[in-house]
Design a protein around this motif. Structure first.
Motif, mmCIF file in Angstrom:
data_model
loop_
_atom_site.group_PDB
_atom_site.id
_atom_site.type_symbol
_atom_site.label_atom_id
_atom_site.label_comp_id
_atom_site.label_asym_id
_atom_site.label_seq_id
_atom_site.Cartn_x
_atom_site.Cartn_y
_atom_site.Cartn_z
ATOM 1 N N VAL A 239 0.851 -1.187 0.000
ATOM 2 C CA VAL A 239 0.000 0.000 0.000
ATOM 3 C C VAL A 239 0.890 1.242 0.000
ATOM 4 C CG1 VAL A 239 -1.812 1.255 1.209
ATOM 5 C CG2 VAL A 239 -1.819 -1.247 1.208
ATOM 6 N N VAL A 240 0.658 2.097 -0.995
ATOM 7 C CA VAL A 240 1.464 3.316 -1.150
ATOM 8 C C VAL A 240 0.512 4.511 -1.299
ATOM 9 C CG1 VAL A 240 3.431 2.189 -2.271
ATOM 10 C CG2 VAL A 240 1.527 2.988 -3.663
ATOM 11 N N ASP A 241 1.076 5.717 -1.409
ATOM 12 C CA ASP A 241 0.221 6.887 -1.648
ATOM 13 C C ASP A 241 -0.518 6.709 -2.969
ATOM 14 O OD1 ASP A 241 0.938 8.176 0.610
ATOM 15 O OD2 ASP A 241 2.490 9.406 -0.321
ATOM 16 N N GLU A 242 -1.757 7.213 -2.993
ATOM 17 C CA GLU A 242 -2.584 6.991 -4.178
ATOM 18 C C GLU A 242 -1.913 7.503 -5.450
ATOM 19 O OE1 GLU A 242 -7.116 6.491 -4.405
ATOM 20 O OE2 GLU A 242 -6.692 8.591 -4.019
ATOM 21 N N ALA A 243 -1.255 8.667 -5.301
ATOM 22 C CA ALA A 243 -0.656 9.284 -6.489
ATOM 23 C C ALA A 243 0.428 8.397 -7.101
ATOM 24 C CB ALA A 243 -0.066 10.635 -6.111
ATOM 25 N N GLN A 244 0.964 7.462 -6.314
ATOM 26 C CA GLN A 244 2.052 6.615 -6.821
ATOM 27 C C GLN A 244 1.548 5.313 -7.448
ATOM 28 O OE1 GLN A 244 4.970 7.755 -6.976
ATOM 29 N NE2 GLN A 244 4.548 9.557 -5.743
ATOM 30 N N GLY A 245 0.254 5.036 -7.236
ATOM 31 C CA GLY A 245 -0.273 3.723 -7.629
ATOM 32 C C GLY A 245 -0.043 3.375 -9.089
ATOM 33 N N TYR A 246 -0.462 4.287 -9.975
ATOM 34 C CA TYR A 246 -0.343 4.024 -11.415
ATOM 35 C C TYR A 246 1.103 3.761 -11.794
ATOM 36 C CZ TYR A 246 -5.005 5.689 -12.679
ATOM 37 O OH TYR A 246 -6.338 5.832 -12.829
ATOM 38 N N PRO A 423 3.602 24.041 -3.875
ATOM 39 C CA PRO A 423 2.209 23.611 -3.714
ATOM 40 C C PRO A 423 2.050 22.545 -2.620
ATOM 41 C CG PRO A 423 3.141 22.696 -5.716
ATOM 42 C CD PRO A 423 4.187 23.596 -5.146
ATOM 43 N N GLY A 424 3.143 22.125 -2.023
ATOM 44 C CA GLY A 424 3.021 21.251 -0.848
ATOM 45 C C GLY A 424 3.274 19.797 -1.141
ATOM 46 N N LYS A 425 3.069 19.388 -2.399
ATOM 47 C CA LYS A 425 3.214 17.974 -2.681
ATOM 48 C C LYS A 425 4.110 17.800 -3.891
ATOM 49 C CE LYS A 425 0.571 13.876 -3.623
ATOM 50 N NZ LYS A 425 -0.660 13.196 -3.633
ATOM 51 N N ARG A 434 11.655 15.712 -7.381
ATOM 52 C CA ARG A 434 10.392 16.222 -6.836
ATOM 53 C C ARG A 434 10.704 17.557 -6.185
ATOM 54 N NH1 ARG A 434 9.666 10.553 -4.502
ATOM 55 N NH2 ARG A 434 9.653 9.490 -6.510
ATOM 56 N N THR A 435 10.123 18.613 -6.748
ATOM 57 C CA THR A 435 10.577 19.943 -6.347
ATOM 58 C C THR A 435 9.524 20.664 -5.518
ATOM 59 O OG1 THR A 435 9.889 20.547 -8.556
ATOM 60 C CG2 THR A 435 12.229 20.351 -8.192
ATOM 61 N N ALA A 436 8.759 19.942 -4.739
ATOM 62 C CA ALA A 436 7.819 20.584 -3.824
ATOM 63 C C ALA A 436 7.705 19.726 -2.587
ATOM 64 C CB ALA A 436 6.458 20.750 -4.502
ATOM 65 N N GLY A 437 7.111 20.293 -1.556
ATOM 66 C CA GLY A 437 6.989 19.561 -0.301
ATOM 67 C C GLY A 437 8.063 20.014 0.670
ATOM 68 N N VAL A 438 7.911 19.636 1.938
ATOM 69 C CA VAL A 438 8.809 20.181 2.969
ATOM 70 C C VAL A 438 10.274 19.851 2.738
ATOM 71 C CG1 VAL A 438 7.323 20.520 4.961
ATOM 72 C CG2 VAL A 438 8.152 18.216 4.417
ATOM 73 N N HIS A 439 10.542 18.737 2.054
ATOM 74 C CA HIS A 439 11.934 18.342 1.893
ATOM 75 C C HIS A 439 12.587 18.978 0.673
ATOM 76 C CE1 HIS A 439 11.330 15.714 5.155
ATOM 77 N NE2 HIS A 439 10.348 15.087 4.535
ATOM 78 N N SER A 440 11.852 19.855 0.003
ATOM 79 C CA SER A 440 12.422 20.428 -1.207
ATOM 80 C C SER A 440 12.837 21.883 -0.934
ATOM 81 C CB SER A 440 11.376 20.353 -2.312
ATOM 82 O OG SER A 440 11.473 21.471 -3.116
ATOM 83 N N LYS A 441 13.900 22.301 -1.578
ATOM 84 C CA LYS A 441 14.432 23.647 -1.307
ATOM 85 C C LYS A 441 13.698 24.722 -2.098
ATOM 86 C CE LYS A 441 18.020 23.401 -4.853
ATOM 87 N NZ LYS A 441 19.102 24.202 -5.368
ATOM 88 N N GLY A 465 2.601 37.290 -11.697
ATOM 89 C CA GLY A 465 2.431 35.890 -12.090
ATOM 90 C C GLY A 465 2.685 34.992 -10.898
ATOM 91 N N ILE A 466 1.962 33.870 -10.859
ATOM 92 C CA ILE A 466 2.217 32.904 -9.789
ATOM 93 C C ILE A 466 2.582 31.588 -10.455
ATOM 94 C CG2 ILE A 466 1.287 31.762 -7.762
ATOM 95 C CD1 ILE A 466 0.010 34.103 -7.012
ATOM 96 N N HIS A 467 3.543 30.932 -9.858
ATOM 97 C CA HIS A 467 4.177 29.817 -10.524
ATOM 98 C C HIS A 467 4.349 28.649 -9.561
ATOM 99 C CE1 HIS A 467 8.360 28.148 -11.494
ATOM 100 N NE2 HIS A 467 7.606 27.694 -12.458
ATOM 101 N N ALA A 468 4.293 27.440 -10.084
ATOM 102 C CA ALA A 468 4.666 26.268 -9.269
ATOM 103 C C ALA A 468 5.181 25.197 -10.217
ATOM 104 C CB ALA A 468 3.470 25.739 -8.507
ATOM 105 N N HIS A 469 6.165 24.480 -9.759
ATOM 106 C CA HIS A 469 6.659 23.332 -10.536
ATOM 107 C C HIS A 469 6.874 22.245 -9.510
ATOM 108 C CE1 HIS A 469 9.070 20.969 -13.374
ATOM 109 N NE2 HIS A 469 9.896 20.776 -12.365
ATOM 110 N N SER A 470 6.042 21.194 -9.580
ATOM 111 C CA SER A 470 6.099 20.254 -8.451
ATOM 112 C C SER A 470 7.013 19.067 -8.704
ATOM 113 C CB SER A 470 4.697 19.794 -8.061
ATOM 114 O OG SER A 470 3.954 19.455 -9.176
ATOM 115 N N GLY A 471 7.518 18.932 -9.922
ATOM 116 C CA GLY A 471 8.452 17.832 -10.150
ATOM 117 C C GLY A 471 8.530 17.499 -11.621
ATOM 118 N N SER A 472 9.300 16.481 -11.923
ATOM 119 C CA SER A 472 9.632 16.197 -13.307
ATOM 120 C C SER A 472 9.302 14.738 -13.641
ATOM 121 C CB SER A 472 11.131 16.453 -13.468
ATOM 122 O OG SER A 472 11.474 16.537 -14.800
ATOM 123 N N GLY A 473 8.721 14.526 -14.807
ATOM 124 C CA GLY A 473 8.420 13.151 -15.220
ATOM 125 C C GLY A 473 7.069 12.694 -14.700
ATOM 126 N N ILE A 474 6.062 13.580 -14.811
ATOM 127 C CA ILE A 474 4.721 13.248 -14.297
ATOM 128 C C ILE A 474 3.847 12.812 -15.476
ATOM 129 C CG2 ILE A 474 2.742 14.173 -13.017
ATOM 130 C CD1 ILE A 474 4.713 16.392 -12.021
#
Ligand code: LLP
Length: 662
Positions: A239-246, A423-425, A434-441, A465-474
């Motif tokens: 069992v993993v986070d839902e976003a990782q399932g696929y 954006p937090g995740k 993965r460029t978002a979330g508490v562990h990201s700079k 402008g408001i911007h977010a980039h939450s990671g790469s390879g989604i």
């Protein structure tokens, strides 16, 4: 003597009961798919037809997420020993799936990888459990009193974690709260929501765990909430986070099932069954197969070379420019800063996303007349002079921390800025990207928004402008919509905002059979938001998507060697040209271009000449018999290939070359 119409969803179970009552010799269920598959073909187009299954396996696949049969339809057939044939109404020539009490049980193997979404975990913690009689009986009685069915269970001396299925769980949030309250009398209770259960299904799963060992390395990147090995020895579930399932299903399938040859049990892939001569295949053929002769010619005078296909880049740019809900596309040039490629981007009218003064110099050096407003500049943890360089050039500057406003207010006074939010995740193919979330700079965290508002007005700059980039390879098409919603909320604080930049991160298939990002679904996911906020422009800044598939790294075989069970194929370049396999464990398809027509039937490990064990480009790959001098092609290397190359060991990386359209 009445004619009864059996409702949708119940016909297979009804048919199974009729067959049992009538002592039928066989039951045939005619449906609209070719049979049962080794994974959901919508997630894994390379999923294989399962030609034969034991009742137990079919039951397990149906209960762990398979959609073709209802789990209840197997029981009556198993009891009466009636074989079930699943057949395809529009394709009667296909063999379908036979479900029976198979006498011949070939080598145990994993038959399917299934996925169930919307799983909630309840983790129950408490030292009282240790050597305490009746703890489990007490807590399980609470579940039973609340009418909640438990699916998976995992226990230790101080914790019991169970999963409840979204559909068979509590009816409402109130019911769930009541259940948690009642459990809290016995232990500390933690709820983990939005999980996915990924199950490897097959008889005697314990007996072949060793064979799937290497495939389990994919879990390195995923937080595993629960692991359960079914007592009936039919499944191993994680069992993993839902976003990782696929993604997990997509990663596991090729190594656990994908490469096995067709036999009595495994048939053709969904993809090949659905490809007809007059229909283009789901997977676009690789350009380099068509340009093989040109590539070999290039290599006749070289040892190594990155070759990029201009037509592929143009096609990718056009596909994004054609999206109806995206107003502006900027190329994240960190993915590939080759001047000729930048020229294609310039000609196509895209913007540029730059992250350093060096990147700014490269684009303005190449295109002195470039309108600075086509450039977005996003330095990270950079010195004050980097921001000054951006404002002096007149490009749009992104701020991704409050520090510069506090430390260098004079630099920002009177300027228009973009703000990069976290954006937090985080999302993406590896934790490093993965460029978002508490562990990201990266990015201003959402809780700092009120502070940002105050600072912006005290410094006297405008957020446009408001911007977010939450990671790469989604590859999950809905991800950007979720980010967009967060940006919309944040924009309410800044009246001058006219742009929401949703970042890059658009993924490309890594392995043959991986699903591509569904661009149409991506576009549609943004349409409601676009209708609600017509005044906001939506921007994208992809790197990988535009260039990854356009590039191949070609390298000549230097030496080969057999060492124990491992056969090595050595190339004249390695991690000095392409560091992604060593850095992220990235997978790149590798073929022997010289012997492209020969059957790939030998497992080899492909390595470079660098003095590091990590200088491995691909392990355990199937290749034809390979000799020194052959040209090896490493696919999908147009993004983050040459730009991340080094002179390590003082070995120059491969040079670059752009192949123009025919
Ligand atoms: N925008 C920002 C702010 C970024 O940080 C990045 C990538 C992009 C856009 C472009 O992301 P893309 O569309 O290419 O996924 N070296 C890694 C990838 C690192 C990406 C860093 N930031 C790799 O080889 O996978």
């Amino acid at each position: 003597n009445e004619t009864v119409l059996l409702g949708r969803g119940g016909s297979d179970t009804s048919a199974a009961y009729f067959a049992a009552m009538l002592s039928a010799q066989r039951l045939e269920i005619w449906t609209d798919v070719p049979g049962m598959f080794s994974a959901d073909p919508r997630i894994v187009p390379a999923a294989r037809l399962l030609k034969q299954l034991h009742y137990d396996e079919a039951q397990e696949i149906a209960s762990t997420g398979g959609l073709v049969l209802h789990p209840r339809c197997i029981g009556p057939l198993r009891n009466a020993q009636i074989p079930l044939f699943v057949r395809c109404t529009p394709r009667p020539e296909l063999p379908g799936t036979l479900i029976a009490n198979l006498k011949t049980d070939p080598e145990p193997s994993v038959k399917a990888i299934s996925l169930r979404q919307n799983i909630t975990l309840i983790s129950m913690d408490g030292v009282v459990m240790w050597q305490e009689v009746g703890f489990l009986a007490n807590v399980f009685a609470v579940f039973s009193d609340h009418g909640v069915s438990i699916d998976l269970v995992s226990t230790s001396e101080s914790n019991v974690t169970v999963s409840i299925d979204g559909e068979a769980g509590p009816d409402s949030e109130d019911d769930l709260r009541a259940l948690i309250e009642a459990l809290s009398e016995y232990c500390r209770v933690k709820l983990i929501r939005n999980c996915a259960a990924v199950s490897l299904v097959g008889r005697k799963i314990r007996a072949h765990l060793h064979k799937i060992g290497p495939s389990l390395s994919v879990f390195e990147e995923h937080q595993v909430h629960l692991l359960s090995q079914a007592a009936n020895d039919l499944n191993l579930t994680v069992v993993v986070d839902e976003a990782q399932g696929y993604r997990l299903v997509q990663q596991l399938h090729p190594s656990v099932i994908g490469k096995r040859a067709n036999d009595d049990m495994l048939g053709d892939s969904w993809e090949s069954l659905n490809a007809s001569p007059d229909q283009t295949s789901v997977v676009e053929p690789s350009w380099w197969r068509d340009r093989r002769d040109a590539l070999l010619k290039i290599m006749s005078t070289r040892s190594n070379c990155y070759v990029y296909d201009a037509a592929t880049i143009k096609a990718r740019m056009a596909s994004l420019q054609g999206l109806s809900n995206i107003d502006n596309v900027l190329f994240a040039m960190k993915a590939n800063s080759n001047p000729e490629i930048l020229n294609l981007v310039y000609e196509a009218g895209l913007g540029f996303e730059c992250v350093s003064p060096g990147e700014l110099e490269r684009v303005f050096g190449l295109f002195p007349d470039l309108d600075p407003k086509r450039v977005l500049y996003t330095p990270n943890f950079a010195p004050a002079e980097d921001y000054v360089a951006g404002f002096t050039r007149g490009v749009r500057v992104t701020l991704d921390n409050l520090f510069p406003l506090r430390a260098w207010p004079e630099v920002f006074k009177g300027q228009d800025v973009f703000v990069r939010l976290d954006p937090g995740k985080g999302r993406g193919h590896h934790e490093h990207v993965r460029t978002a979330g508490v562990h990201s700079k990266f990015g201003v965290p959402l809780f700092e928004l009120p502070l940002l508002e105050t600072l912006v007005s005290s410094v006297g700059c405008r957020v446009v402008g408001i911007h977010a980039h939450s990671g790469s390879g989604i590859t999950e098409p809905g991800s950007w919509r979720q980010v967009a919603e967060i940006l919309v909320d944040a924009s309410a604080r800044f009246p001058d905002v006219s742009v929401l930049d949703l970042g890059g991160g658009l993924g490309v298939p890594e392995k043959p059979g991986d699903a591509s990002l569904d661009l149409q679904a991506f576009d549609e996911s943004l349409s409601a938001l676009k209708t609600r906020y017509p005044a906001l422009s939506l921007w994208l800044e992809p790197g990988r998507f535009l260039v990854a598939e356009s590039g191949v790294l070609l390298s000549r075989v230097t030496q080969t060697k057999g060492k124990g069970a491992v056969q090595y194929v050595g190339l004249s370049t390695g991690m000095n040209s392409l560091i992604r396999p060593a850095l992220y464990g990235a997978y790149h398809e590798i073929v022997n271009l010289t012997q492209l027509d020969q059957p790939a039937d030998q497992a080899v490990t492909i390595v470079g000449p660098i003095c590091e064990t990590g200088d491995t480009l691909g392990a355990d790959r199937l290749m034809p018999s390979t000799s020194s001098g052959d040209v090896i092609l490493i696919a999908n290397t147009g993004a983050y290939g040459y730009v991340m190359a080094s002179h390590y060991n003082l070995r120059a990386p491969a040079e670059e070359l752009l192949l123009q359209s025919d």
